[in-house]
Design an enzyme around this catalytic site. Structure first.
Site: not given
Ligand code: ARG
Length: 464
Positions: A159, A280, A286, A293
């Protein structure tokens, strides 16, 4: 008097509308089948020769002509003409230009219906093997990483909540086995593709005495389809491939999700190599996990293809219908997606670093609560009851804001007289992991056995 030089213009007086052509033509996406189309056509011409439909000289001319067309395609010199609606039409038209009359005999007894079914299967045979090689490369990368972290302890989650200590190698290897199943599933897809439909004609079979089995083997297939009506419309092998790919993508997506979380600055469990992250345009600090992704995002795209093809097939009346042309773009996109994604993911996995200190910092003593229950079990307490006792101990730890290992022994003995000083020896994460040494468990000893098994599988793998 045919109005337009298409394959089927004989009974037509008018030229096809431009809008019809834009809708109907599949050349823009099926041209990539040219090599398969030509290999299968050469084999077919030779089968017609053996059946005495073509003379030896005609077979020779057709074969040489097709090889020339093949070279033109390979060299990027193939010129499309207005009548070329698909790869089959284009190849045959060019063959006719090159060798004249004998080219017109190549299609004897054959239809584009059995031809396309054959070409796609032929293309998939090689594609499945290439994808399997890519999967194996990713497995090797996971295995190589796992070997570095056999004794490294990290939090195991359920979980997405800290659950029990595990070894990092065990986590990495969990994905290895998913990929082993994916690889195996593709062997099944390969077997389904290795059945030749050629000789099924448009739908009813061929009246020529073509030896279908010999023809099948000449093209690299193993056996032949048993029913021509089924053969020209069967696209199950495409569904099988996209299904295998979609499930593989689900596995890659889950792995990606783990690594996205673990490599986030908040966790810091994993450091990704700069070559496999992106920056970024506005936030200089970043380092984004785009490869991961995209793995996650493309899983949705391939699941969509599976659903799309199933829906294309579900309402079709018997035998070939033009709907079947809709199988190709999702099929090609599925293969291209895997072949683009897997090398990048393999690169990312090979170059990432796990940070043991951070993994350790992610552990907390609550994760040893099951071990404390097992301690009571060893002293004769039924597990269910032990679970309740340790629950009360955890409650005490929360209420007093004190880690379990720092609670005084009196707190333990008040809750159960079976506790004694040696209970504190349980607060050792590595020892906890080491206890799970039954096959398949997280203990370093069990993981070493797992790695050995994985190595045996890889050494006998890659094909069948
Ligand atoms: N481009 C077609 C396809 O992909 C080839 C078969 C055409 N057959 C036909 N009867 N029009 O399915």
């Amino acid at each position: 008097m045919s109005a337009h030089n298409t394959l089927w213009s004989g009974r037509y007086e008018q030229q096809a509308a431009a809008s019809l052509r834009r809708l109907n033509d599949s050349y823009p996406f099926d041209k990539r089948l040219y090599a398969d189309d030509i290999v299968c056509s050469i084999a077919y011409a030779q089968a017609l020769g053996r059946a005495a439909v073509l003379s030896e000289d005609e077979v020779k001319k057709i074969t040489e002509g097709l090889e020339l067309v093949w070279r033109e395609f390979d060299a990027g010199l193939f010129l499309l003409k207005p009548g070329d609606e698909d790869v089959h039409t284009a190849v045959e038209r060019r063959l006719t230009e090159l060798i004249g009359a004998p080219a017109g005999k190549l299609h004897t007894g054959r239809s584009r219906n059995d031809q396309i079914a054959t070409d796609v299967r032929h293309w998939l045979l090689a594609t499945v093997r290439r994808v399997q090689v890519r999967i194996t490369e990713l497995q090797r990368a996971l295995l190589a990483q796992a070997k570095h972290y056999v004794d490294t302890v990290m939090p195991g989650y359920t979980h997405l909540r800290a659950a029990q200590p595990i070894t990092a190698a065990h986590w990495l290897m969990s994905y290895f086995w998913m990929l082993t199943r994916d690889h195996e599933r593709l062997n099944g897809v390969y077997r389904q593709c290795a059945i030749s439909p050629l000789g099924s004609g448009a739908l009813a079979g061929t009246p020529y005495s073509v030896d279908r089995q010999t023809l099948a083997e000449a093209m690299g297939f193993e056996s032949i389809t048993a029913n021509s009506l089924d053969a020209v419309s069967d696209r199950d092998f495409i569904v099988d491939f996209i299904h295998a790919a979609a499930l593989h993508m689900v596995h890659l997506s889950r792995f990606a999700e783990d690594v996205i979380i673990y490599s986030s600055p908040q966790f810091g469990y994993i450091q990704l190599d700069e070559r496999y992250t992106t920056g970024s345009s506005i936030m200089p600090q970043k380092q984004n996990p785009d490869v991961l992704e995209l793995a996650r995002g493309k899983a949705g795209r391939i699941a969509g293809h599976l659903s799309g093809v199933l829906n294309t097939l579900k309402g079709l009346p018997s035998t070939y219908n033009k709907d079947l042309q809709e199988d190709k773009e999702p099929l090609f996109d599925t293969a291209d997606t895997l072949e683009t994604l897997l090398p990048a993911l393999t690169g990312l996995v090979s170059t990432m670093t796990l940070i043991p200190a951070k993994l350790e910092a992610g552990l907390d003593e609550g994760m040893l609560a099951t071990d404390v229950a097992d301690y009571l079990v060893a002293r004769g307490v039924p597990f269910r009851e032990a679970h309740g006792i340790v629950g009360r101990l955890v409650r005490r730890s929360i209420d007093t804001n004190t880690p379990l290992s720092q609670l005084p022994l009196e707190d333990y003995t008040t809750i159960s007289p079976l506790f004694s000083q040696d209970v504190f020896a349980l607060y050792d994460y590595a020892a906890s992991a080491a206890k799970r040494s039954a096959p398949g468990g997280t203990a370093p000893s069990a993981v070493r056995a797992q790695i050995e098994l994985a190595e045996t599988i890889l050494s006998s793998s890659s094909s069948d």
